[in-house]
Design a protein around this motif. Structure first.
Motif, PDB file in Angstrom:
ATOM      1  N   LEU A  42      27.841  54.441 -35.878  1.00 51.31           N
ATOM      2  CA  LEU A  42      27.371  55.747 -36.371  1.00 51.31           C
ATOM      3  C   LEU A  42      26.760  55.610 -37.761  1.00 51.31           C
ATOM      4  O   LEU A  42      25.753  56.237 -38.083  1.00 51.31           O
ATOM      5  CB  LEU A  42      28.536  56.748 -36.426  1.00 51.31           C
ATOM      6  CG  LEU A  42      29.133  57.200 -35.091  1.00 51.31           C
ATOM      7  CD1 LEU A  42      30.350  58.094 -35.332  1.00 51.31           C
ATOM      8  CD2 LEU A  42      28.080  57.933 -34.255  1.00 51.31           C
ATOM      9  N   VAL A  43      27.400  54.780 -38.576  1.00 49.07           N
ATOM     10  CA  VAL A  43      26.892  54.561 -39.937  1.00 49.07           C
ATOM     11  C   VAL A  43      25.487  53.949 -39.884  1.00 49.07           C
ATOM     12  O   VAL A  43      24.576  54.392 -40.596  1.00 49.07           O
ATOM     13  CB  VAL A  43      27.845  53.652 -40.748  1.00 49.07           C
ATOM     14  CG1 VAL A  43      27.164  53.122 -42.001  1.00 49.07           C
ATOM     15  CG2 VAL A  43      29.122  54.403 -41.116  1.00 49.07           C
ATOM     16  N   ALA A  44      25.310  52.954 -39.019  1.00 47.44           N
ATOM     17  CA  ALA A  44      23.998  52.286 -38.925  1.00 47.44           C
ATOM     18  C   ALA A  44      22.909  53.302 -38.560  1.00 47.44           C
ATOM     19  O   ALA A  44      21.845  53.354 -39.197  1.00 47.44           O
ATOM     20  CB  ALA A  44      24.055  51.157 -37.898  1.00 47.44           C
ATOM     21  N   THR A  45      23.184  54.124 -37.556  1.00 54.02           N
ATOM     22  CA  THR A  45      22.212  55.148 -37.151  1.00 54.02           C
ATOM     23  C   THR A  45      22.005  56.158 -38.278  1.00 54.02           C
ATOM     24  O   THR A  45      20.875  56.582 -38.558  1.00 54.02           O
ATOM     25  CB  THR A  45      22.735  55.907 -35.910  1.00 54.02           C
ATOM     26  OG1 THR A  45      23.313  54.950 -35.012  1.00 54.02           O
ATOM     27  CG2 THR A  45      21.624  56.646 -35.208  1.00 54.02           C
ATOM     28  N   GLY A  46      23.099  56.530 -38.928  1.00 50.24           N
ATOM     29  CA  GLY A  46      23.023  57.505 -40.018  1.00 50.24           C
ATOM     30  C   GLY A  46      22.214  56.982 -41.199  1.00 50.24           C
ATOM     31  O   GLY A  46      21.414  57.700 -41.794  1.00 50.24           O
ATOM     32  N   MET A  47      22.419  55.710 -41.545  1.00 50.99           N
ATOM     33  CA  MET A  47      21.652  55.114 -42.645  1.00 50.99           C
ATOM     34  C   MET A  47      20.166  55.174 -42.329  1.00 50.99           C
ATOM     35  O   MET A  47      19.341  55.496 -43.189  1.00 50.99           O
ATOM     36  CB  MET A  47      22.049  53.650 -42.841  1.00 50.99           C
ATOM     37  CG  MET A  47      23.373  53.441 -43.543  1.00 50.99           C
ATOM     38  SD  MET A  47      23.792  51.683 -43.467  1.00 50.99           S
ATOM     39  CE  MET A  47      24.956  51.580 -44.848  1.00 50.99           C
ATOM     40  N   GLN A  48      19.837  54.843 -41.072  1.00 57.32           N
ATOM     41  CA  GLN A  48      18.427  54.839 -40.675  1.00 57.32           C
ATOM     42  C   GLN A  48      17.831  56.240 -40.819  1.00 57.32           C
ATOM     43  O   GLN A  48      16.708  56.401 -41.309  1.00 57.32           O
ATOM     44  CB  GLN A  48      18.281  54.324 -39.237  1.00 57.32           C
ATOM     45  CG  GLN A  48      16.853  53.961 -38.870  1.00 57.32           C
ATOM     46  CD  GLN A  48      16.241  52.959 -39.844  1.00 57.32           C
ATOM     47  OE1 GLN A  48      16.777  51.873 -40.069  1.00 57.32           O
ATOM     48  NE2 GLN A  48      15.125  53.329 -40.474  1.00 57.32           N
ATOM     49  N   ALA A  49      18.599  57.252 -40.419  1.00 54.34           N
ATOM     50  CA  ALA A  49      18.103  58.636 -40.525  1.00 54.34           C
ATOM     51  C   ALA A  49      17.826  58.997 -41.984  1.00 54.34           C
ATOM     52  O   ALA A  49      16.838  59.671 -42.291  1.00 54.34           O
ATOM     53  CB  ALA A  49      19.117  59.591 -39.914  1.00 54.34           C
ATOM     54  N   ILE A  50      18.674  58.526 -42.897  1.00 50.41           N
ATOM     55  CA  ILE A  50      18.464  58.823 -44.325  1.00 50.41           C
ATOM     56  C   ILE A  50      17.236  58.068 -44.833  1.00 50.41           C
ATOM     57  O   ILE A  50      16.391  58.629 -45.536  1.00 50.41           O
ATOM     58  CB  ILE A  50      19.714  58.445 -45.154  1.00 50.41           C
ATOM     59  CG1 ILE A  50      20.919  59.275 -44.707  1.00 50.41           C
ATOM     60  CG2 ILE A  50      19.453  58.633 -46.644  1.00 50.41           C
ATOM     61  CD1 ILE A  50      22.269  58.738 -45.184  1.00 50.41           C
ATOM     62  N   ILE A  51      17.140  56.802 -44.455  1.00 45.77           N
ATOM     63  CA  ILE A  51      16.001  55.998 -44.901  1.00 45.77           C
ATOM     64  C   ILE A  51      14.681  56.603 -44.393  1.00 45.77           C
ATOM     65  O   ILE A  51      13.669  56.586 -45.093  1.00 45.77           O
ATOM     66  CB  ILE A  51      16.185  54.523 -44.442  1.00 45.77           C
ATOM     67  CG1 ILE A  51      17.368  53.896 -45.189  1.00 45.77           C
ATOM     68  CG2 ILE A  51      14.907  53.714 -44.668  1.00 45.77           C
ATOM     69  CD1 ILE A  51      17.874  52.583 -44.607  1.00 45.77           C
ATOM     70  N   ASP A  52      14.726  57.186 -43.191  1.00 42.66           N
ATOM     71  CA  ASP A  52      13.518  57.815 -42.648  1.00 42.66           C
ATOM     72  C   ASP A  52      13.060  59.027 -43.459  1.00 42.66           C
ATOM     73  O   ASP A  52      11.932  59.483 -43.315  1.00 42.66           O
ATOM     74  CB  ASP A  52      13.747  58.225 -41.179  1.00 42.66           C
ATOM     75  CG  ASP A  52      13.843  57.011 -40.257  1.00 42.66           C
ATOM     76  OD1 ASP A  52      13.428  55.905 -40.685  1.00 42.66           O
ATOM     77  OD2 ASP A  52      14.343  57.155 -39.127  1.00 42.66           O
ATOM     78  N   GLU A  53      13.947  59.533 -44.308  1.00 46.33           N
ATOM     79  CA  GLU A  53      13.593  60.679 -45.176  1.00 46.33           C
ATOM     80  C   GLU A  53      13.112  60.205 -46.549  1.00 46.33           C
ATOM     81  O   GLU A  53      13.131  60.970 -47.519  1.00 46.33           O
ATOM     82  CB  GLU A  53      14.823  61.583 -45.386  1.00 46.33           C
ATOM     83  CG  GLU A  53      15.374  62.218 -44.130  1.00 46.33           C
ATOM     84  CD  GLU A  53      14.460  63.329 -43.610  1.00 46.33           C
ATOM     85  OE1 GLU A  53      13.886  64.067 -44.431  1.00 46.33           O
ATOM     86  OE2 GLU A  53      14.316  63.417 -42.371  1.00 46.33           O
ATOM     87  N   LYS A  54      12.716  58.953 -46.666  1.00 48.18           N
ATOM     88  CA  LYS A  54      12.491  58.432 -48.014  1.00 48.18           C
ATOM     89  C   LYS A  54      11.326  59.090 -48.750  1.00 48.18           C
ATOM     90  O   LYS A  54      11.356  59.169 -49.972  1.00 48.18           O
ATOM     91  CB  LYS A  54      12.404  56.911 -48.025  1.00 48.18           C
ATOM     92  CG  LYS A  54      11.382  56.258 -47.194  1.00 48.18           C
ATOM     93  CD  LYS A  54      11.414  54.747 -47.481  1.00 48.18           C
ATOM     94  CE  LYS A  54      10.541  54.001 -46.523  1.00 48.18           C
ATOM     95  NZ  LYS A  54      11.301  53.248 -45.524  1.00 48.18           N
ATOM     96  N   ASP A  55      10.340  59.616 -48.011  1.00 48.59           N
ATOM     97  CA  ASP A  55       9.224  60.283 -48.702  1.00 48.59           C
ATOM     98  C   ASP A  55       9.706  61.531 -49.434  1.00 48.59           C
ATOM     99  O   ASP A  55       9.286  61.815 -50.558  1.00 48.59           O
ATOM    100  CB  ASP A  55       8.118  60.659 -47.704  1.00 48.59           C
ATOM    101  CG  ASP A  55       7.411  59.406 -47.179  1.00 48.59           C
ATOM    102  OD1 ASP A  55       7.632  58.318 -47.756  1.00 48.59           O
ATOM    103  OD2 ASP A  55       6.658  59.525 -46.187  1.00 48.59           O
ATOM    104  N   MET A  56      10.598  62.256 -48.779  1.00 47.71           N
ATOM    105  CA  MET A  56      11.173  63.452 -49.408  1.00 47.71           C
ATOM    106  C   MET A  56      11.961  63.065 -50.666  1.00 47.71           C
ATOM    107  O   MET A  56      11.871  63.719 -51.699  1.00 47.71           O
ATOM    108  CB  MET A  56      12.087  64.138 -48.377  1.00 47.71           C
ATOM    109  CG  MET A  56      12.719  65.431 -48.829  1.00 47.71           C
ATOM    110  SD  MET A  56      14.330  65.206 -49.602  1.00 47.71           S
ATOM    111  CE  MET A  56      15.394  65.290 -48.166  1.00 47.71           C
TER     112      MET A  56
END
Ligand code: F6R
Length: 359
Positions: free
Chosen positions: A193-207
């Motif tokens: 879950l952490v791995a998927t969650g980290m990816q979701a946060i990284i995908d918001e990096k422009d914001m």
């Protein structure tokens, strides 16, 4: 090789989901049971107290480790800054066990403690990213982070890997001590879950970059606040911002702010509240409110289950014991983009070296 990345730091932030998956597959079995050296667990089982020693970011990973060990194993755990421990002659318990956290395995302050520990024949474990490093060679037991080389001076994936290993180790020891909470803690599933969650946060990096540009590039000071485990992440978040963007940042226990430090808040001072724990969420929210009414520009890093309208960065839900693995990622990115947009050398900040081999 940093490939297409402008700096190693961004590459290393991006690698974190994979580091979490690696730890799950290396240190847990498909059944979810920990896969940790039985001899190490047997030795740790004898200990009446765990002493965690580290410097900088590794010390901050130790602060999270204390929470994990105490919750999952019920063994009292102390965390010490290496440079203080070495010369302070702290009073030890009858049967101490030492854990050294060090990305490089070469930190002189930590090594000085290990030399003393060995002189007393105490048992120790080094958790490090570098095989055959000094702390690796000199400790009784070792666990590798398997995070791949960390080149950027600002430590990112080593921090999350250290917490991941501590969580697996705490589960293993807790199970050996028949703690129900440890038996029920599915660390393998959580790391997924952490791995998927980290990816979701990284995908918001422009914001996150927009936020850094607008509020953190122009400021000379900033605060991260939180309670309990969130407070430990506030320390690490502030350290990241300080070392690469030269913003004077403080991590603070949110309830303690009003006892003096709140005097530093001025019009526009950024204050980030880290909110991942149900029990203290509303308290930190009111502490944030107090800074806002004194002019602060407030932001939140909130676990989804606790999110409200107006929150800034929402991180996915994981077990409350391991939320630092996710809440630190936006802070790493804020530090990165603040440094980048100030035109600084992100990977090689002034006055710092990757491994500190003097005391
Ligand atoms: C911060 C940082 C330092 C190190 C500290 C300990 O980003 O990199 O604070 O964490 O010097 O280094 P290690 O973990 O190699 O013992």
């Amino acid at each position: 090789d940093k490939g297409t990345y402008p700096y190693y730091m961004l590459k290393e932030i991006d690698e974190q989901p994979n580091v979490m998956r690696n730890l799950a597959s290396l240190y847990t079995q498909e059944s979810g049971r920990p896969n940790i050296d039985q001899d190490l667990i047997n030795t740790m089982k004898q200990a009446d107290r765990i002493y965690i020693v580290g410097a900088g970011t590794s010390y901050h990973a130790g602060l999270v480790g204390k929470k994990l060990f105490e919750k999952l194993t019920h063994v009292p755990t102390e965390v010490h800054v290496a440079s203080e421990f070495a010369y302070d002659n702290p009073l030890l318990s009858d049967n101490p066990f030492f854990i050294f956290l060090s990305q490089s395995g070469e930190t002189a302050d930590s090594r000085e403690v290990l030399v003393n520990v060995n002189a007393h024949d105490y048992k120790s474990l080094t958790i490090t990213n570098v095989e055959n490093s000094t702390l690796f060679r000199e400790a009784t037991y070792t666990l590798l982070l398997h995070a791949g080389p960390e080149i950027s001076v600002a430590s990112t994936k080593a921090y999350t890997a250290q917490i991941g290993v501590e969580a697996i180790l705490a589960k293993a020891l807790g199970e050996a001590k028949q703690q129900v909470i440890a038996e029920e803690f599915d660390i393998r599933q959580q790391l997924g879950l952490v791995a998927t969650g980290m990816q979701a946060i990284i995908d918001e990096k422009d914001m996150i970059e927009d936020l850094a540009k607008k509020y953190f590039v122009p400021t000379s000071k900033a605060f991260y606040i939180g309670r309990g485990i969130d407070q430990t992440v506030s320390l690490e978040s502030a350290l990241k911002l300080k070392e690469i963007s030269y913003v004077q940042a403080e991590g603070f226990a949110s309830g303690e702010l009003k006892h003096g430090t709140i005097a530093l808040i001025e019009e526009g001072t950024p204050v980030v509240g880290i909110i991942t724990q149900k029990r203290t969420a509303n308290l930190t929210r009111s502490n944030l409110q107090e800074t806002m009414s004194r002019g602060a520009q407030t932001f939140t890093i909130v676990r989804k289950g606790l999110a409200q309208d107006g929150d800034t960065i929402i991180i996915p839900d994981v077990d409350e014991m391991i939320t630092p693995l996710l809440s630190v990622v936006p802070a790493q990115l804020i530090a990165y983009y603040t440094s980048l947009n100030k035109g600084l050398d992100v990977d090689r900040p002034r006055n710092l070296a990757k491994s500190v081999t003097v005391e």
